[in-house]
Every structure is written in C-alpha cells, then in structure tokens.
Design a protein around this motif. Sequence first.
Motif, PDB file in Angstrom:
ATOM      1  N   VAL A  16       0.848  -1.202   0.000  1.00 30.53           N
ATOM      2  CA  VAL A  16       0.000   0.000   0.000  1.00 30.53           C
ATOM      3  C   VAL A  16       0.881   1.249   0.000  1.00 30.53           C
ATOM      4  CG1 VAL A  16      -1.743   1.282   1.304  1.00 30.53           C
ATOM      5  CG2 VAL A  16      -1.830  -1.227   1.240  1.00 30.53           C
ATOM      6  N   GLU A  21      10.962   4.862   7.525  1.00 30.52           N
ATOM      7  CA  GLU A  21      12.030   3.930   7.895  1.00 30.52           C
ATOM      8  C   GLU A  21      12.100   2.744   6.940  1.00 30.52           C
ATOM      9  OE1 GLU A  21       9.731   5.030  10.331  1.00 30.52           O
ATOM     10  OE2 GLU A  21      11.174   6.678  10.492  1.00 30.52           O
ATOM     11  N   HIS A 151      -4.219  -6.023  14.527  1.00 24.09           N
ATOM     12  CA  HIS A 151      -4.012  -4.986  13.520  1.00 24.09           C
ATOM     13  C   HIS A 151      -4.672  -5.365  12.200  1.00 24.09           C
ATOM     14  CE1 HIS A 151      -1.811  -2.533  10.574  1.00 24.09           C
ATOM     15  NE2 HIS A 151      -1.614  -1.679  11.558  1.00 24.09           N
ATOM     16  N   TRP A 159       2.042  -3.993   8.852  1.00 20.50           N
ATOM     17  CA  TRP A 159       3.369  -3.390   8.619  1.00 20.50           C
ATOM     18  C   TRP A 159       4.421  -4.490   8.632  1.00 20.50           C
ATOM     19  CZ3 TRP A 159       3.991   1.408   7.005  1.00 20.50           C
ATOM     20  CH2 TRP A 159       2.987   2.353   7.288  1.00 20.50           C
TER      21      TRP A 159
ATOM     22  N   ASN B 110       6.595  -9.523  17.908  1.00 24.61           N
ATOM     23  CA  ASN B 110       5.670  -9.567  19.050  1.00 24.61           C
ATOM     24  C   ASN B 110       6.236  -8.783  20.230  1.00 24.61           C
ATOM     25  OD1 ASN B 110       3.964 -11.247  17.632  1.00 24.61           O
ATOM     26  ND2 ASN B 110       4.611 -13.115  18.662  1.00 24.61           N
ATOM     27  N   ASN B 113       5.787  -5.083  19.847  1.00 22.89           N
ATOM     28  CA  ASN B 113       4.379  -4.714  20.016  1.00 22.89           C
ATOM     29  C   ASN B 113       3.934  -4.716  21.474  1.00 22.89           C
ATOM     30  OD1 ASN B 113       3.718  -4.146  17.357  1.00 22.89           O
ATOM     31  ND2 ASN B 113       3.420  -6.304  16.866  1.00 22.89           N
ATOM     32  N   ASN B 114       4.784  -5.236  22.349  1.00 23.10           N
ATOM     33  CA  ASN B 114       4.454  -5.243  23.773  1.00 23.10           C
ATOM     34  C   ASN B 114       5.486  -4.490  24.600  1.00 23.10           C
ATOM     35  OD1 ASN B 114       2.006  -7.185  24.267  1.00 23.10           O
ATOM     36  ND2 ASN B 114       3.229  -8.081  22.633  1.00 23.10           N
ATOM     37  N   THR B 163      12.210   1.070  12.418  1.00 27.28           N
ATOM     38  CA  THR B 163      10.794   1.325  12.761  1.00 27.28           C
ATOM     39  C   THR B 163      10.520   0.872  14.185  1.00 27.28           C
ATOM     40  OG1 THR B 163      10.180   0.884  10.482  1.00 27.28           O
ATOM     41  CG2 THR B 163       8.400   0.969  12.058  1.00 27.28           C
ATOM     42  N   TRP B 164      11.073  -0.260  14.529  1.00 28.37           N
ATOM     43  CA  TRP B 164      10.853  -0.787  15.870  1.00 28.37           C
ATOM     44  C   TRP B 164      11.446   0.162  16.918  1.00 28.37           C
ATOM     45  CZ3 TRP B 164      12.301  -6.724  15.283  1.00 28.37           C
ATOM     46  CH2 TRP B 164      11.335  -7.329  14.454  1.00 28.37           C
ATOM     47  N   ASP B 173       1.602   2.922  18.959  1.00 28.27           N
ATOM     48  CA  ASP B 173       0.776   1.767  18.671  1.00 28.27           C
ATOM     49  C   ASP B 173       0.468   1.752  17.172  1.00 28.27           C
ATOM     50  OD1 ASP B 173      -1.644  -0.086  19.963  1.00 28.27           O
ATOM     51  OD2 ASP B 173      -2.145   0.912  18.071  1.00 28.27           O
ATOM     52  N   ASP B 174       0.675   0.591  16.552  1.00 31.00           N
ATOM     53  CA  ASP B 174       0.501   0.485  15.099  1.00 31.00           C
ATOM     54  C   ASP B 174      -0.901   0.813  14.617  1.00 31.00           C
ATOM     55  OD1 ASP B 174       2.999  -0.139  14.308  1.00 31.00           O
ATOM     56  OD2 ASP B 174       2.690  -2.305  14.222  1.00 31.00           O
ATOM     57  N   ILE B 175      -1.896   0.358  15.349  1.00 31.77           N
ATOM     58  CA  ILE B 175      -3.269   0.523  14.843  1.00 31.77           C
ATOM     59  C   ILE B 175      -3.584   2.006  14.642  1.00 31.77           C
ATOM     60  CG2 ILE B 175      -5.730   0.171  15.364  1.00 31.77           C
ATOM     61  CD1 ILE B 175      -5.046  -2.507  16.573  1.00 31.77           C
ATOM     62  N   ASP B 176      -3.188   2.837  15.600  1.00 29.64           N
ATOM     63  CA  ASP B 176      -3.454   4.277  15.452  1.00 29.64           C
ATOM     64  C   ASP B 176      -2.716   4.848  14.243  1.00 29.64           C
ATOM     65  OD1 ASP B 176      -5.051   4.297  17.673  1.00 29.64           O
ATOM     66  OD2 ASP B 176      -3.383   4.715  19.048  1.00 29.64           O
ATOM     67  N   THR B 178      -1.803   3.325  11.588  1.00 35.89           N
ATOM     68  CA  THR B 178      -2.363   2.833  10.327  1.00 35.89           C
ATOM     69  C   THR B 178      -3.717   3.482  10.032  1.00 35.89           C
ATOM     70  OG1 THR B 178      -1.255   0.759  10.749  1.00 35.89           O
ATOM     71  CG2 THR B 178      -2.917   0.749   9.025  1.00 35.89           C
ATOM     72  N   LEU B 179      -4.536   3.649  11.069  1.00 35.15           N
ATOM     73  CA  LEU B 179      -5.860   4.236  10.834  1.00 35.15           C
ATOM     74  C   LEU B 179      -5.736   5.640  10.249  1.00 35.15           C
ATOM     75  CD1 LEU B 179      -7.922   2.966  13.898  1.00 35.15           C
ATOM     76  CD2 LEU B 179      -8.084   2.221  11.509  1.00 35.15           C
ATOM     77  N   ARG B 181      -3.959   6.395   8.004  1.00 34.99           N
ATOM     78  CA  ARG B 181      -3.727   6.242   6.566  1.00 34.99           C
ATOM     79  C   ARG B 181      -4.925   5.617   5.843  1.00 34.99           C
ATOM     80  NH1 ARG B 181       2.062   6.113   4.956  1.00 34.99           N
ATOM     81  NH2 ARG B 181       3.343   6.324   6.841  1.00 34.99           N
ATOM     82  N   THR B 182      -6.072   5.627   6.472  1.00 34.45           N
ATOM     83  CA  THR B 182      -7.242   4.961   5.889  1.00 34.45           C
ATOM     84  C   THR B 182      -7.532   5.381   4.449  1.00 34.45           C
ATOM     85  OG1 THR B 182      -8.153   4.618   8.072  1.00 34.45           O
ATOM     86  CG2 THR B 182      -9.700   4.446   6.249  1.00 34.45           C
ATOM     87  N   ILE B 185      -5.297   3.567   2.129  1.00 37.35           N
ATOM     88  CA  ILE B 185      -5.609   2.139   2.065  1.00 37.35           C
ATOM     89  C   ILE B 185      -6.828   1.913   1.180  1.00 37.35           C
ATOM     90  CG2 ILE B 185      -6.293   0.106   3.406  1.00 37.35           C
ATOM     91  CD1 ILE B 185      -4.744   1.340   5.790  1.00 37.35           C
TER      92      ILE B 185
END
Lengths: 465, 200
Positions: A16, A21, A151, A159, B110, B113-114, B163-164, B173-176, B178-179, B181-182, B185
């Motif tokens: 997409v 980075e 996600h 990602w 993982n 993400n935590n 990125t990490w 947080d990834d979800i925020d 990404t959203l 960029r709706t 997408i």
Amino acid sequence: MAGKTLFDKVWQAHEVCRNDEGQSLLWVDRHLAHEGSFHAFNKLAERDMPVRHPECTIGIADHYVPTNARNLIAVQPKVRSVIEQLVDNTRKHGVELIGLDDPRQGIVHVVGPEQGITQPGLLMVCGDSHTSTHGALGALAFGIGASEVAHVLATQTLWQTKPKRMRITIDGQLAPGVSAKDIALAWISRLGADGARGYAIEYAGSVIRGLSVEARLTLCNLSIEGGGRCGMIAPDEKTIEYVRGRPYAPKGEALAQAEAYWRTLFTDEDAQFDREVALRGEDIAPIVTWGVSPEEALPIDSMVPDPANETSPSKARQIRDSLDYMGLKPGQKLEDVTVDRVFIGSCTNARLEDLRAAASVLRGKNCRVPGIVSPGSTLVKAKAEAEGLDRVFVDAGLEWRESGCSMCVGMNGDLVASGERCASTTNRNFKGRQGPGARTHLMSPAMVAAAALTGHLTDIRALRG
Amino acid sequence: MEPMNQFSAVALPLPLENVDTDQLIPARFMKEPRKPNGYGAFLLHDMRFDSSGEPLDFMLNRPEAASSEVLVARRNFGAGSSREAAVYALVDHGFRCVIAPSFGDIFASNSVNNGLLPALVSEQDCERLLEAMAEQPATITIDLQNQCISLGEQTVSFDINPTWKLKLLNGWDDIDLTLARTPEIEQFRTNYKNRYPWLG
Ligand code: SF4
C-alpha cells in the motif's frame, strides 16, 4: 532493469505504501483465525473496534478440539472456553466459522489449501507460525502474533519489513523412501534452526518441480523451523490443477483471469537472490531428529553425536543438554533407539498422501507400540476412510481419531507422557512440546510407520529392501 | 505502551541456545486468560519447577530475578511458534529487554508490540557480556537511542530495526498509525480490486 523474484512480485502487488524507515504497509487478502486468536479479539474489544473486513477472515477450530469425539461433552472447561470464544468472536463480528462440527473442519493449514482458500499470489496471514505452509501454492503467507492479528482485524493491513531473499535449489533425484520431510530436515540441519532467519525462501529445482502439491505443502510448512519468514514455490500447472474447482477458487471467466495472472508468478531468469543454497536430491537420506531443535537431525543410519568430539565448549554443552533431555547416549546408533509410541498427524504430515505413505508400510502388519493417527482435516478423514486406510491403521493397532492439532502440541489433552519417546510426523521436537518431559523424534510418515512396526527408529529403506 | 529510552536494571544470564516459545510458555498454560494475574508465573515454567511443582536450581528462581528487567541469552531466542503469550510471560514477569545474537522473527515483532526490546548483538559481544556476568545477575544499562549496552567495563552496541526503535522510543501503537492512513488504504483497495477482480 533486473528481473524480479516470485516473492518480489507478490510483495509488490500488496504494498500500500512505505513509511520513512522503509517498512511496508501490506494489504492482507486472507486471514485465518484459530482458537488462539482470543487475545487478538480481546484487544479489539478493549478498543471497542469492529473487524474492518470480516469477509477476509475465516475462523477454523483446530488447536484445542477433541480428537476422540466431535462434541464438547467430555472437554475440560478451560479448553472448552477457548473453543467457545472462537465461536463467539466470529459470530459477534460476522466472520465465517469452520467449527468443530463442520464437515470442512481441520487444521487451518490443511483446510486452507483443501478448500481453495489458499491461492497463488495471495497474501495470507494467521496467528500461527506454520502459515508458511500456504506458500507451496505460490502465496505469500506467514505467521504473525496476536498484536498483529488485532491490527489485521482492525485494518486488513500489516506493517512488515521486507525480508531478504534466499533460494534453496534442489536438483537431481530423490532416492526411494525419501520425502519432502527429509528435504526440509536436510536443509535445516545444514543451515541451522535460524539459518534462514530474515529471509523469504523460494524452493526451486527439478526435485521441487517433481513434488506433488501435498509434498510441497509439507516442505513449505517446515520453512519456519529453519527460521524463514516464509517459503514459496512458483505455481505451475500442477498448482493450477490443484486449485481449480475447489470451493473458494474463482470460477468461469474469473478463473481464466486468475489463471493468466498465476502463470506470471515465477522468478525471472535474471533476478537476484541474497543467498543461494543448493542440495542434490541424491544426497538426501531419510532423516530423524535426535535432539530438541529441528536442526538436531541426522540421517537414520548415523549415530547420536558425541559432545566430546565438539571443539566449541558451548556447542558441546548444548549437545550434552539435548542428549540428557532426550535420554540418549553419545555414539549410540540411531536405529537402536527404542520408541514408546507414535503419532501420525499435524499440519506437516497428515494429508491424504501422508496417510497413504504410512498405511502402505503398515498394511497387514502389527505395531509393536501404541499410537494415534489424526487426519489433517475431516475431509482427509472421509477420503482416507473411503480408501480403507482407517482399517489399515486400526488393524495394525493404532487409534484412528478425528482431525485436529492433537498430539502435535497437546493443547487438547492428547499428550505424550513424561519420559516417553514418541516417533512423530510433526514439526517441533522442542522440550515439552508434546507434553512435559515428552521426548520427540521428528521424521516422515513412512518412517514413523516403520518405527511403529519395529519399536525402534528404523531405516525405511531397509524395511522395504 | 510506555515510551522507552535509557534504563539501568538487573540482568539475568540465560546462556542457552534455542530457547523456544514452547519453553518460554508451555502450551498447557495458554488457555488461561491473561487477566487478572498475568502470565509471569508461567515464564520458563518447566525449567523452573520439577513435575511436582518444586522449584529447581535455576536463575529465574533466585531472589534477584524478582526485580530483573533484562535477560541475556544465546542464539535463536524465541524461535518457534507465533504465540505472543511467550512475550506476555516475559513482560508480565517484569522484563523489558532480551539481549541475544538472534531471535525468532515473529517473537521479535511480538516483543516490540508489547514494549519489550529485542536487542540484537553479535555472537562475540554476547559471549563477552555473559563472561562479564560470570553466571551471576548483574546491573546493566540499556540506551535505546544510542543502541548501546553497558555492563561493568564492557560496552557493546546492538542492532534494532529502525521502525521498531521509533515505536519503542515513542510508545507508539501500530493501529493508530495505520488508521491515520485509511484514505490511502481505501485508494489502494479500489485499484487492487480492478487489477484482481476475482478477489473482490
Ligand atoms: S498441527 Fe501443530 S504446528 Fe500445525 S497448526 Fe496445529 S499445533 Fe501448530
């Protein structure tokens, strides 16, 4: 311009955008959810979020399902609760479920290809590391963790940092008695359990082209055991023939369009790989694992390694530790290792061909040790029964069960007892994988059948000989 | 997620290769809900306790382990299954960083993400750190911004995906992300459906 690899083509079709980075946001075509997805659904619930594209997710019950009955009557309450959470979560979000009593039920990585959910060129994910299996049809498929599953549910994207590319080429010919499982254990024992870490693997060469689709699924399944991000095989006519006509496959005009696209999914001749590995088919023998990592594997006619022969002290300590857990003596012949039980099942080796291979060894004979056979799916079970394979197993003294992950991971209670040694068609010989203190030897279905007959690790070539 | 930068804490040596996710949390514990007790008690359970539940002589059973936040292990840490529960067990026990020469891929993402830092060091540097610890817990300093680890006289650098690093430094947080960029997408999806109509 340099050519592209199969992997590059599929990756690019799903990209997409990229962030500063260099990570890519990828569109996910299909997401498969098993019972373990409850953590991910809980994360959505915490944020009060819907599933963005419920039509792109399919729920399948496999990890916790009982294999001695198709109901939850005798199931332990906590196990039952995990299965029920999948039912509740899929229902709540309008996601299709292939549940316990569905005739299509089975292990997620067996059901995907079997139902035509898996197709060339798709990007597929599942909260399970053996998602690499689906790459056998030319899909880009990999396992993800619960946060990533959340996600995907929330955005239908993921990602990812683009992995490097590795090609494992196997030319020549396989000897009789050697299978896809042996190919996988051969390269993993050579490169190490992290040998392909950071790489997307493509399997190529005449041996791979000669493999059936089911054997390819076994090979790609084990990519993760060598640390690979995914394993792929370019779709060919065999692949297309396999997918055509399955319930979820495109039909009519759409199928023609899809097939035309699938035929473009191959590695261009001038494409570059970051690493190339080559094996000769003739050099691969039937292999068994002796230790507690899939890299600790040797041809069946060898001896258990001796840490005294190791120059590196840390390597020697590692071997000692593995032998200690496995209850083996340095220098002992692998063929002299006796087993207590066998297991034929799992997403690695429980498709119809696998059951046929095991049954052909067992037909008309008696097993020395007990064991269970759990078909990879309920459909595989029905087909096997139509051929009378169930009778072969039962007459030889093995239990014929329902489909599920079963003794591969023991989450449903099908366990190997502590200290017991199991010859297993599964994918992980980790400490405690089949139960606390259980000792696992990985090998092909035919080799497991051979061990069941003799009561010790056995060279299938000699048995056939 | 809490942002992370520099911190000093007790580190435990775990000089083992291939500490896989089945060891980090045996499968039988995974049917437990994470709340309210967390998964910390399951971490490396079968290395810590014998079959009757008696504690074994193991690093994680030492008193210092209760306050430790860093683990130093050998290659291929977290190999195996995608179970994020392996990371929950570490995080719920109080760990914020694992140092090793290689990690299972899925385990590493993982972790991030935590809020658990998978600090990738060379085999040599890993052995130097383990040697400096001499099988004892030791105080270690982790500097994420500058990607370095100090333990006594030793300072080694570590690798982390950019990125990490950014995610950990900011607690993102990834979800925020990404959203936000709706529209992009959705645009992608329209083009995609036109190109591959049989998938629409
Ligand atoms: S069969 Fe085993 S490896 Fe395959 S999905 Fe089930 S638990 Fe995982």
